[in-house]
Every structure is written in C-alpha cells, then in structure tokens.
Design an enzyme around this catalytic site. Sequence first.
Site, short mmCIF file in Angstrom:
data_model
loop_
_atom_site.label_atom_id
_atom_site.label_comp_id
_atom_site.label_asym_id
_atom_site.label_seq_id
_atom_site.Cartn_x
_atom_site.Cartn_y
_atom_site.Cartn_z
N ALA A 41 1.01 -1.10 -0.02
CA ALA A 41 0.03 0.01 -0.13
C ALA A 41 0.66 1.23 0.08
O ALA A 41 1.63 1.59 0.85
CB ALA A 41 -0.89 0.12 1.09
N GLY A 46 6.54 1.22 5.69
CA GLY A 46 7.30 0.42 4.97
C GLY A 46 7.31 0.67 3.35
O GLY A 46 8.29 0.57 2.72
N CYS A 47 6.10 0.74 2.97
CA CYS A 47 6.30 0.94 1.50
C CYS A 47 6.94 2.13 0.89
O CYS A 47 7.35 2.42 -0.20
CB CYS A 47 4.80 0.81 0.88
N THR A 48 6.80 3.45 1.94
CA THR A 48 7.68 4.51 1.63
C THR A 48 9.07 4.38 1.68
O THR A 48 9.68 4.76 0.65
CB THR A 48 6.99 5.67 2.65
N ALA A 51 10.05 2.36 -1.51
CA ALA A 51 10.04 3.19 -2.80
C ALA A 51 11.06 4.16 -2.83
O ALA A 51 11.52 4.91 -3.70
CB ALA A 51 8.74 3.85 -2.94
#
Length: 155
Positions: A41, A46-48, A51
């Site tokens: 998401a 974590g995804c930030t 990325a």
Amino acid sequence: MSARLQPGDPAPAFTLPDAEGKPVSLADHAGRKVIVYFYPAALTPGCTKQACDFTDNLDLLASSGYDVIGVSPDAPEKLAKFRDKEELRVTLVSDPEKQVLQAYGAFGEKTMYGKKVTGVIRSTFVVDENGTVAHALYNVRATGHVAKLIKDLKL
C-alpha cells in the site's frame, strides 16, 4: 495461492495504468532489464521506505540498464499522491484487480503480526532483456532490500 515464479520462467506480461492513468506495459521495456516490485500500500511506512530507496538508487540502476516499476493494488490517484508527497521517480502502476499480483505469485496468504492473512506479498522480480525472470524474491523486507538487491546484482 498462485504459483511462485522461478528464475528462467517467462515474466508474465502486463499493462497497467500509472499514476496518471496512462498504460504501462512490461513490453514497453523490451531489450532492457526491469525490476518489478510489488508492495502492499502506498503512503504506509514500509512501502514509503522501499519506494524512496528505489528512487534514491534509480540513477545507479538506470545507468546499469535497469528500469524500475512498482506495483500495488492502489488506485492511480493514490499513486499520484504517493509519488508527489515522497518525490518518487520510479514508475508506479495500479493493479486493483490483483491479476498481475496473482500472476507473479505476489498475492496470497501471508503472516502479519502473527496472524495468517490474505494480501500482497512484498516481492521483487528482476526481468532480463528477453522477458525472462532472472531473480524472484518473495517476502522481502521493506528496509534494506534495495541495498541487498544492488549487492546481489553486483552493481
């Protein structure tokens, strides 16, 4: 649970909308190596981190012949917000139907906080110039993953 890809498998073809709603196809990158990574998401810690790590290393990856595509079930509008907020330079595409996630074995049962849940399995694939999976990495960690990938690719 969809079957997991192995090195040597053909990479499943896809065309998905990017943050602007424009179609992005794996075929658009024929002749180049592509890192396709799947994340749960946009706008989550974590995804930030993941990325941003890909963005911070994009020049090194690009100069070594790699394009980077991040795939999540988020809508293009959310991807645009994520890209703008975090100043991301990687291509983000939307797979709300989860067909590409399933084709890559990146959606299914996983353990989260000790409970079995169904969702996106954080995964990264390196696809070679011929569209063949060179590396298939499942259940990767958000933090430190890009550095390890660069080391494994000997860049």
